[in-house]
Every structure is written in C-alpha cells, then in structure tokens.
Design a protein around this motif. Structure first.
Motif, mmCIF file in Angstrom:
data_model
loop_
_atom_site.group_PDB
_atom_site.id
_atom_site.type_symbol
_atom_site.label_atom_id
_atom_site.label_comp_id
_atom_site.label_asym_id
_atom_site.label_seq_id
_atom_site.Cartn_x
_atom_site.Cartn_y
_atom_site.Cartn_z
ATOM 1 N N PRO A 18 9.208 48.480 54.208
ATOM 2 C CA PRO A 18 8.719 47.551 53.179
ATOM 3 C C PRO A 18 8.252 46.238 53.802
ATOM 4 C CG PRO A 18 10.845 48.471 52.559
ATOM 5 C CD PRO A 18 10.610 48.872 53.972
ATOM 6 N N PRO A 19 7.213 45.622 53.238
ATOM 7 C CA PRO A 19 6.763 44.321 53.753
ATOM 8 C C PRO A 19 7.809 43.240 53.455
ATOM 9 C CG PRO A 19 5.604 44.863 51.723
ATOM 10 C CD PRO A 19 6.410 46.073 52.089
ATOM 11 N N ARG B 167 13.411 41.190 53.301
ATOM 12 C CA ARG B 167 12.818 42.518 53.293
ATOM 13 C C ARG B 167 13.643 43.456 52.400
ATOM 14 N NH1 ARG B 167 9.175 44.382 56.886
ATOM 15 N NH2 ARG B 167 9.737 42.778 58.406
ATOM 16 N N LEU B 168 12.951 44.251 51.640
ATOM 17 C CA LEU B 168 13.598 45.227 50.778
ATOM 18 C C LEU B 168 14.360 46.252 51.621
ATOM 19 C CD1 LEU B 168 13.820 46.512 47.831
ATOM 20 C CD2 LEU B 168 11.910 47.965 48.563
ATOM 21 N N LYS C 284 15.989 44.034 43.907
ATOM 22 C CA LYS C 284 14.870 44.698 43.230
ATOM 23 C C LYS C 284 13.675 43.761 43.026
ATOM 24 C CE LYS C 284 16.815 44.024 38.577
ATOM 25 N NZ LYS C 284 17.351 44.711 37.387
ATOM 26 N N GLY C 285 13.920 42.460 43.161
ATOM 27 C CA GLY C 285 12.831 41.499 43.056
ATOM 28 C C GLY C 285 11.863 41.575 44.225
ATOM 29 N N LEU C 286 12.250 42.284 45.283
ATOM 30 C CA LEU C 286 11.388 42.411 46.471
ATOM 31 C C LEU C 286 10.453 43.619 46.387
ATOM 32 C CD1 LEU C 286 14.043 41.612 49.243
ATOM 33 C CD2 LEU C 286 12.220 40.106 48.410
ATOM 34 N N ILE C 287 10.529 44.377 45.282
ATOM 35 C CA ILE C 287 9.655 45.541 45.141
ATOM 36 C C ILE C 287 8.233 45.093 44.866
ATOM 37 C CG2 ILE C 287 9.153 47.599 43.762
ATOM 38 C CD1 ILE C 287 11.636 47.919 45.358
ATOM 39 N N GLN D 130 12.880 53.769 39.255
ATOM 40 C CA GLN D 130 13.676 52.645 38.757
ATOM 41 C C GLN D 130 14.459 52.058 39.934
ATOM 42 O OE1 GLN D 130 16.077 52.669 34.885
ATOM 43 N NE2 GLN D 130 17.664 53.030 36.389
ATOM 44 N N PHE D 131 14.477 50.727 40.029
ATOM 45 C CA PHE D 131 15.166 50.060 41.130
ATOM 46 C C PHE D 131 16.323 49.228 40.597
ATOM 47 C CE2 PHE D 131 10.895 51.033 42.389
ATOM 48 C CZ PHE D 131 11.025 51.499 43.685
ATOM 49 N N LYS D 132 17.488 49.403 41.207
ATOM 50 C CA LYS D 132 18.678 48.647 40.811
ATOM 51 C C LYS D 132 19.310 48.011 42.030
ATOM 52 C CE LYS D 132 20.129 51.076 36.598
ATOM 53 N NZ LYS D 132 21.254 51.781 35.953
ATOM 54 N N ASN D 133 19.782 46.792 41.833
ATOM 55 C CA ASN D 133 20.527 46.154 42.915
ATOM 56 C C ASN D 133 21.844 46.891 43.126
ATOM 57 O OD1 ASN D 133 18.539 44.219 43.122
ATOM 58 N ND2 ASN D 133 19.608 42.737 41.832
ATOM 59 N N LYS D 134 22.202 47.052 44.385
ATOM 60 C CA LYS D 134 23.430 47.771 44.720
ATOM 61 C C LYS D 134 24.612 47.103 44.028
ATOM 62 C CE LYS D 134 25.920 49.624 48.716
ATOM 63 N NZ LYS D 134 26.014 49.620 50.181
#
Length: 434
Positions: free
Chosen positions: A368-369, A375-376, A398-401, A427-431
C-alpha cells in the motif's frame, strides 16, 4: 418490498424530503418549480424495515409543455405505490393545485399521509391543523431543511405498510430486466418454449409480475417477467421510466438479474440506471444483447459490442455478456449457463486460508502507498457474507485505504477466484473493532 411515492405541486420540497429519507443527494434540488420532471427511485432503510421510494415531478394546473407528462408519470407512480406521501408547503395557504391533487388522491382509495414541509418553528407547527381540510386523517409536519419530524414520519410510514407474506422458495430465481421494447417477454417466451418443462405460472408478490417455474437440465428455476402490465395502452407503454419501478421490485426477489439490451438501438443511459440497482442490491449479473438477428456481420459486431460494453459498463466489468435473438432463438443456449454461473459465484464461499494467501501475496507484490508517513497494514481477511460475497479486512487504520488500492485488492481476488457475474464487497475494519 413495498413502494411509497411522493406527490405534490412544484417547489414544496419533495426532492429534499426524498434525499432526507434515502440519506443521499440523488434528487436535483433547485428553487425553480418543476425541476424534477422524471420520477427518481431510491430505497429507504429504517430500523429493521425498508421500502422503495419514488420522487415525482410537481403537479400543476398551469399550461406548461411538461405538465401532461408530469401528471402521467405521477399517475403511474401512484398506481405502483402502496402508500402515498402528499407533500404540501407549510409556509403558504392551500391553493387550487393542492386541492386538485387531493381530489386525484381521494379517487385512488389508497393510504395517504399529508406531509406538511417547511415547519421548522413552533409557530409554523400550529398551522398544521389547517391541512386536515384536505380530507386525510394522517397529517405530519416536517422540515426537510432542518431534519425535523422524520422519525415520526418514518414510524408512521412503516406502521402503515402491511407486512408482506414471505413465501419460501428454494429455486434459483432470475429476473429479466431492462427498458421497454428490448424484448424481455420475447426472451422469456423463447426460453420457456426451448424444450423446457414449465412447472407453473403463479402471480408474484410484485404487482403485475409473473413468476414462471421451469426445468433446465433437470433443475428447477423461477424466471420473473417484469414486462407484463395489467393496464395496457400507449400512455403506459410510452413512458420508458415506468419499467424501472417494476424492475426494482423484481430485482429484490431475484438471485440473478439478466439485463436485456437492444442490439438494434444500442446502449442508452436508462440501461445503466436499471443495472445499477441490481448491482447495489448485490445480485448476480448477466448482460444479454438481444435482437442479434438484426445485426449484419455478427463476428465483427461481437468485437465492436464487447468494446462498447467495456466502455459503457466499466462499473460491471465482471459480468458475462451473451449475444442472442429471442425471435430466431439463435444463441439462446448461451444464456442459462451464465445465469447458473452468476448464481453460483454470487453465493460462493472461500476458505480463509485461501483468501489470506491471495491478499498477502498481493501486498508483497504491491504494498500500500504511504500517506503522511503512515502505511496501511493488512493483518487478516475473512469472508463475512455471501450473496454477494463480502470480505472483511482487519487493518491498522481503515482511514489509510485509498480507492485505487481497494480496486487493486478486488482485482487480485478476482484474478485468483472465479467471481464472474457477481459484485463483491470489501469492508475494512481497524484491528480490535467490533
């Protein structure tokens, strides 16, 4: 799913109410009366219920070139609706337009809620009693601009909607959708007459839709025809947008949607509108280019059409395209295998270990960039749903997606797993988040 429509004279705030209810800015909002000339459709989710919502153009007694069209479209929306929201302006007295609409709605014998818009202070709320003279028992004050009164309105709407009977049917269901005159009914008739065993014709839960059960390769299917109408006539058949609300209802009950495109007229914007609802509903998708018998030089035409579809339907690049003629039944045998494939992929479940191997390899090839020095990081991925397949990624933030990287991950999944014919959800979730 049931249908609610918004009716009222111009400039009373129907489009603003529509946007509040669907929680999107889909309708055009301007101060110019009559700006919403076509019905616009959306789905409202409230608590554990949902319903279709139709926005209509303002009905006026003025002699405007669009008025007959608007009244016709409004009447079609009223015919399809289970409940009507009659919107009036709380800042002005009732006028002849309001009374004309009131008379029209009383004749329908349908449930009506009078929605008095622009009531955003206590003094204006006192004026609500004036609107009972329209003759309807349900009158609710709201302010679309200030988001006042919408919980009450939604409670009333969902209370007034009758619960639909749920019929358990385990057959694979597919609907044939598209604008009028593209050959939907002809395609269904051709399918059913192509050495198939028709099991039964039953009236669907949707008004005017016919569900036909038939057998193909010893397996039972249900095809939903959205083209049939009880009310015949040039007015109904000439209004292209009328097909959409019927298609919406059929889409709800389908596993797969077959969008029929007319090879003799090409792709138009309305084809995309109809298809977008099927995608948003998470259904399997097949594109069927009909009237292939009208095409000269089919081999060259297929190449050109594939390029055209690639450009016009970029948002559904995963869908299979079949070219056929309902009239001559040429290439008709290409349709059902793609319907089955789209259905199987739409309900597909993938092992967690396979998913993680694919994603970790994808990250190692193209990490990921970074954004502002961060970095994600993707820790884990699992499938969290089907119909359509839904994949949940556990990440550090998830804000880095970035949209482009999400697209990259989707492409990697599709390159390694056959997901042809179905949308998928990432779907992206913070750990650690629930």
């Amino acid at each position: 799913m049931q249908t609610v429509c918004l009716i009222g004279k111009p400039n009373v705030g129907k489009s603003s109410i529509f946007n509040r209810l669907i929680k999107e800015k889909k309708a055009i909002i301007m101060d110019t009366p009559g700006i919403t000339r076509d019905r616009i459709y959306g789905t409202v989710h409230y608590k554990d219920k949902k319903f279709h919502l139709i926005d209509t153009g303002g009905i006026s007694l003025e002699n405007d070139a669009f008025d007959k069209d608007i009244i016709m479209q409004a009447q079609l929306a009223i015919d399809e609706a289970d409940l009507i929201l009659f919107v009036v302006d709380g800042l002005n007295e009732l006028d002849n337009n309001d009374l004309h609409i009131s008379e029209m709605l009383h004749k329908t014998k349908k449930e009506v809620i009078v929605v008095v818009n622009k009531l955003d202070n206590s003094k204006r709320k006192d004026n609500i009693y004036n609107y009972y003279e329209l003759g309807f028992s349900n009158v609710i004050g709201v302010s679309a601009e200030h988001n006042i009164g919408f919980d009450t309105l939604l409670d009333t709407i969902t209370n007034d909607l009758v619960e639909e009977e749920i019929v358990i049917d385990n057959t694979i269901k597919f609907s044939v959708i598209g604008r009028p005159n593209v050959g939907k009914s002809s395609l269904i008739n051709a399918l059913l007459n192509e050495n198939r065993s028709i099991v039964s014709d039953v009236a669907g839960t949707t008004r005017d839709a016919i569900d036909t059960k038939f057998k193909y390769n010893h397996e039972e299917f249900t095809v939903i025809d959205t083209a049939g109408m009880r009310k015949k006539g040039r007015i109904y058949e000439s209004v292209e947008k009328y097909s959409l609300v019927r298609s919406l209802k059929a889409i709800d009950r389908s596993d797969v949607c077959v969008l029929v495109i007319d090879a003799s007229t090409g792709i138009i914007e309305h084809d995309k509108h109809i298809l977008s609802y099927a995608i948003e509903a998470g259904k399997g998708i097949v594109l069927a280019v009909n009237k292939w018998d009208t095409v000269k030089n089919p081999d060259k035409a297929i190449r050109e059409w594939k390029e055209l579809i690639k450009n016009e339907f970029q948002f559904v690049s995963y869908a299979k395209v079949v070219f056929l003629s309902a009239l001559t039944k040429k290439r008709l045998n290409t349709l059902m295998p793609e319907v089955i494939s789209a259905y199987e992929n739409n309900k597909k479940e993938i092992k967690t270990s396979v998913l993680n191997n694919i994603i970790m390899e994808a990250v190692s090839i193209h990490e990921p960039p970074s954004y502002k020095g961060k970095r994600l990081k993707i820790y884990f991925v699992n499938q969290s749903g089907s119909k359509p397949p839904k994949f949940t990624f556990q990440v550090n933030n998830k804000g880095l997606i970035h949209f482009s990287y999400e697209r990259y991950l989707e492409n990697q999944l599709r390159n390694n797993i056959d997901l042809t014919g179905t949308p998928i959800i990432l779907q992206f979730k913070n750990k650690g988040d629930e």
